[in-house]
Design a protein around this motif. Structure first.
Motif, mmCIF file in Angstrom:
data_model
loop_
_atom_site.group_PDB
_atom_site.id
_atom_site.type_symbol
_atom_site.label_atom_id
_atom_site.label_comp_id
_atom_site.label_asym_id
_atom_site.label_seq_id
_atom_site.Cartn_x
_atom_site.Cartn_y
_atom_site.Cartn_z
ATOM 1 N N ALA A 1 0.434 -0.870 -0.321
ATOM 2 C CA ALA A 1 -0.025 -0.251 -0.213
ATOM 3 C C ALA A 1 1.000 1.441 0.087
ATOM 4 O O ALA A 1 1.763 1.080 0.861
ATOM 5 C CB ALA A 1 -1.185 -0.369 1.640
ATOM 6 N N PRO A 2 0.322 2.206 -0.821
ATOM 7 C CA PRO A 2 1.259 3.419 -1.365
ATOM 8 C C PRO A 2 1.270 4.275 0.516
ATOM 9 O O PRO A 2 0.319 3.658 1.411
ATOM 10 C CB PRO A 2 0.914 4.196 -1.900
ATOM 11 C CG PRO A 2 -0.954 3.798 -2.354
ATOM 12 C CD PRO A 2 -0.873 2.116 -1.149
ATOM 13 N N LYS A 3 1.991 4.754 0.488
ATOM 14 C CA LYS A 3 2.349 5.299 1.540
ATOM 15 C C LYS A 3 3.200 6.855 1.490
ATOM 16 O O LYS A 3 4.386 7.913 0.391
ATOM 17 C CB LYS A 3 3.735 5.265 2.763
ATOM 18 C CG LYS A 3 3.273 4.172 3.219
ATOM 19 C CD LYS A 3 2.801 4.160 4.918
ATOM 20 C CE LYS A 3 2.709 2.690 4.769
ATOM 21 N NZ LYS A 3 0.844 2.494 6.103
ATOM 22 N N PHE A 4 1.669 8.250 1.344
ATOM 23 C CA PHE A 4 1.691 9.133 0.312
ATOM 24 C C PHE A 4 3.242 10.356 0.956
ATOM 25 O O PHE A 4 3.516 9.867 2.166
ATOM 26 C CB PHE A 4 0.759 10.194 0.681
ATOM 27 C CG PHE A 4 -0.201 9.412 -0.180
ATOM 28 C CD1 PHE A 4 -0.134 8.676 -1.228
ATOM 29 C CD2 PHE A 4 -1.914 9.443 0.606
ATOM 30 C CE1 PHE A 4 -0.916 7.919 -1.475
ATOM 31 C CE2 PHE A 4 -2.372 8.873 -0.261
ATOM 32 C CZ PHE A 4 -2.438 8.495 -1.463
ATOM 33 N N SER A 5 3.483 10.918 0.341
ATOM 34 C CA SER A 5 4.993 11.782 0.577
ATOM 35 C C SER A 5 3.666 13.637 1.063
ATOM 36 O O SER A 5 3.088 13.519 1.259
ATOM 37 C CB SER A 5 5.854 12.168 -0.182
ATOM 38 O OG SER A 5 5.173 13.067 -1.230
ATOM 39 N N ASP A 6 4.582 14.230 1.749
ATOM 40 C CA ASP A 6 3.605 15.618 2.210
ATOM 41 C C ASP A 6 3.290 15.935 0.933
ATOM 42 O O ASP A 6 2.418 16.677 1.193
ATOM 43 C CB ASP A 6 4.707 15.865 2.465
ATOM 44 C CG ASP A 6 5.443 15.938 4.057
ATOM 45 O OD1 ASP A 6 4.707 15.030 4.894
ATOM 46 O OD2 ASP A 6 6.570 16.541 4.884
ATOM 47 N N GLU A 7 3.802 16.143 0.193
ATOM 48 C CA GLU A 7 3.543 16.818 -1.187
ATOM 49 C C GLU A 7 2.432 15.901 -1.769
ATOM 50 O O GLU A 7 0.835 16.884 -2.789
ATOM 51 C CB GLU A 7 4.505 17.012 -2.219
ATOM 52 C CG GLU A 7 4.526 17.368 -4.159
ATOM 53 C CD GLU A 7 3.655 19.012 -3.566
ATOM 54 O OE1 GLU A 7 3.325 19.587 -4.720
ATOM 55 O OE2 GLU A 7 3.938 20.064 -2.930
ATOM 56 N N GLN A 8 2.324 14.883 -2.061
ATOM 57 C CA GLN A 8 1.144 13.809 -2.362
ATOM 58 C C GLN A 8 -0.091 13.953 -1.171
ATOM 59 O O GLN A 8 -1.234 14.242 -2.092
ATOM 60 C CB GLN A 8 1.739 12.527 -1.811
ATOM 61 C CG GLN A 8 2.627 11.799 -3.364
ATOM 62 C CD GLN A 8 3.187 10.345 -3.715
ATOM 63 O OE1 GLN A 8 3.683 10.160 -2.572
ATOM 64 N NE2 GLN A 8 3.009 9.693 -4.394
ATOM 65 N N TRP A 9 0.180 14.205 -0.431
ATOM 66 C CA TRP A 9 -0.822 14.668 0.771
ATOM 67 C C TRP A 9 -1.647 16.287 0.336
ATOM 68 O O TRP A 9 -2.668 15.817 0.066
ATOM 69 C CB TRP A 9 -0.339 14.730 2.108
ATOM 70 C CG TRP A 9 0.094 13.469 3.094
ATOM 71 C CD1 TRP A 9 0.024 12.288 3.719
ATOM 72 C CD2 TRP A 9 -1.376 12.665 3.109
ATOM 73 N NE1 TRP A 9 -0.046 11.291 4.223
ATOM 74 C CE2 TRP A 9 -1.339 11.037 3.817
ATOM 75 C CE3 TRP A 9 -2.867 12.819 2.704
ATOM 76 C CZ2 TRP A 9 -1.731 9.845 4.081
ATOM 77 C CZ3 TRP A 9 -3.702 11.774 3.391
ATOM 78 C CH2 TRP A 9 -3.006 10.429 4.571
ATOM 79 N N ARG A 10 -0.780 16.726 -0.160
ATOM 80 C CA ARG A 10 -0.582 18.407 -0.279
ATOM 81 C C ARG A 10 -1.504 18.168 -1.292
ATOM 82 O O ARG A 10 -3.047 18.820 -1.995
ATOM 83 C CB ARG A 10 0.354 19.467 -0.449
ATOM 84 C CG ARG A 10 -0.631 20.912 -0.831
ATOM 85 C CD ARG A 10 0.761 21.680 -0.919
ATOM 86 N NE ARG A 10 1.420 20.820 -2.472
ATOM 87 C CZ ARG A 10 1.343 21.053 -3.512
ATOM 88 N NH1 ARG A 10 0.155 22.085 -3.703
ATOM 89 N NH2 ARG A 10 1.713 20.956 -4.870
ATOM 90 N N LYS A 11 -1.164 17.274 -2.197
ATOM 91 C CA LYS A 11 -2.057 17.695 -3.837
ATOM 92 C C LYS A 11 -4.027 16.897 -3.716
ATOM 93 O O LYS A 11 -4.375 17.071 -3.966
ATOM 94 C CB LYS A 11 -1.699 16.230 -4.622
ATOM 95 C CG LYS A 11 -0.317 17.218 -5.340
ATOM 96 C CD LYS A 11 0.696 16.565 -6.506
ATOM 97 C CE LYS A 11 1.885 17.366 -6.897
ATOM 98 N NZ LYS A 11 2.324 16.598 -7.984
ATOM 99 N N LEU A 12 -3.563 15.543 -2.702
ATOM 100 C CA LEU A 12 -4.548 14.641 -2.577
ATOM 101 C C LEU A 12 -5.888 15.800 -1.933
ATOM 102 O O LEU A 12 -7.170 16.103 -2.316
ATOM 103 C CB LEU A 12 -4.508 13.728 -1.634
ATOM 104 C CG LEU A 12 -5.555 12.996 -1.095
ATOM 105 C CD1 LEU A 12 -6.238 12.022 -2.221
ATOM 106 C CD2 LEU A 12 -5.257 11.546 -0.316
ATOM 107 N N ALA A 13 -5.240 16.633 -0.864
ATOM 108 C CA ALA A 13 -5.976 16.945 -0.167
ATOM 109 C C ALA A 13 -7.263 18.517 -1.121
ATOM 110 O O ALA A 13 -7.620 19.019 -0.870
ATOM 111 C CB ALA A 13 -5.245 18.140 1.397
ATOM 112 N N ASP A 14 -5.913 19.064 -1.653
ATOM 113 C CA ASP A 14 -5.810 20.047 -2.711
ATOM 114 C C ASP A 14 -7.540 19.749 -3.770
ATOM 115 O O ASP A 14 -8.416 20.522 -3.730
ATOM 116 C CB ASP A 14 -4.920 20.706 -3.208
ATOM 117 C CG ASP A 14 -4.170 22.455 -2.038
ATOM 118 O OD1 ASP A 14 -5.079 21.641 -1.234
ATOM 119 O OD2 ASP A 14 -3.338 22.311 -2.550
ATOM 120 N N GLY A 15 -7.226 18.539 -4.038
ATOM 121 C CA GLY A 15 -8.123 18.294 -5.182
ATOM 122 C C GLY A 15 -9.051 17.751 -4.488
ATOM 123 O O GLY A 15 -10.507 17.930 -5.229
#
Length: 305
Positions: free
Chosen positions: A131-145
């Motif tokens: 299962a993926p472990k999101f980076s801080d940048e991925q978390w930001r992109k997910l939340a913003d989207g």
């Protein structure tokens, strides 16, 4: 004398997914049951709504006519989001807009979605270790989207409900907590999936205590604990766990979840919305109508509805 009910009358609706009849992630888990039989058996079992499956007619008018004949409505379509991987935002937004239009044509249902960027659940690999472990940048992109989609959903009068899911980057209670902190509670609601949460090591009552005000949609999925333990100990894929029988319906004595407690906790939080039976099972082993009837009878006994 009026019958005592767990929820106020009209507060909840009972639906079911077609995953007991045919699987939408793994199309070979299929014994050939046609669409007409699937929805007829859903209605016969006493449900009033259903999610959409890949065997359903693609034309909304044709689908609505078939459901109207059986007293069913759509409870939700599904949107897979891909904000955490490259060059998929435009496609994600396109899929979202298509499902919003579908809900308008069907005149019913919530929008249920999950981030599948990097997900292991559809792959023939060990489910949890990959299962993926999101980076801080991925978390930001997910939340913003998701915040952007959620505001769009609000503008259309649609409840957008996020489904935490096995094999994804929003799976464990810690990941769900970070997700909840980063997303807007006014537009990004939760779809609680009781089976996925327990499979991931979470506690349903704790989830309801923490996020009950954000839960707008519920998938009632039971777990066979011995199969779950075997699946985790032996690094099975999601498909292998399904075929082993990890999931079943509320009311099955083989399941380990206490749905009386879970449903009462939801009622105490004044939950209103869809309660959806979901058990991804092999129809060659678990007769779909039998399990659908088992679940609906149990839910009636527990809730009085």
């Amino acid at each position: 004398m009026s019958r005592q009910t767990m929820f106020p009358k009209g507060a909840v609706k009972f639906g079911i997914t077609p995953t007991g009849w045919v699987n939408d992630d793994f199309l070979d888990i299929d014994t050939g049951i046609p669409f007409e039989q699937i929805v007829s058996e859903m209605a016969l079992a006493g449900f009033e709504g259903c999610s959409r499956g890949h065997k359903y007619p693609s034309d909304a008018a044709t689908l609505k006519r078939a459901l109207d004949m059986r007293g069913l409505v759509i409870s939700e379509p599904w949107v897979s989001t891909y904000f955490t991987i490259n060059d998929m935002k435009e496609q994600t937004f396109k899929s979202f807009e298509q499902e919003i239009q579908f809900l308008k044509e069907m005149q019913s249902g919530d929008l249920v979605l999950a981030e599948l960027g990097g997900s292991s659940h559809q792959q023939p690999i060990a489910l949890v270790p990959n299962a993926p472990k999101f980076s801080d940048e991925q978390w930001r992109k997910l939340a913003d989207g998701l915040n952007e989609l959620g505001h769009k959903a609000n503008c259309h009068g649609v409840k957008m409900c996020y489904h935490h899911h096995m094999g994804t980057g929003v799976m464990t209670m810690d990941e769900i907590a970070r997700f909840a902190e980063l997303t807007d509670p006014d537009c990004v609601h939760f779809c609680l999936d009781t089976g996925h949460l327990f499979f991931a090591g979470g506690d349903n009552l704790e989830f309801i205590r923490l996020y009950g005000d954000r839960i707008r949609h519920v998938h009632l999925k039971n777990i066979r604990k011995e199969v779950m333990d075997y699946s985790l100990a032996n690094d099975l894929s999601f498909k292998e766990a399904i075929l082993k029988g990890v999931f079943t319906v509320p009311g099955d004595p083989a399941g380990c979840l206490d749905f009386k407690e879970i449903l009462q906790a939801l009622a105490d939080k004044q939950f209103e919305g869809w309660l959806i039976v979901e058990a991804e099972q092999n129809p060659a082993v678990a007769t779909p109508l039998l399990y659908a009837q088992m679940a609906r009878k149990y839910l009636e006994e527990v809730t009085g509805l």
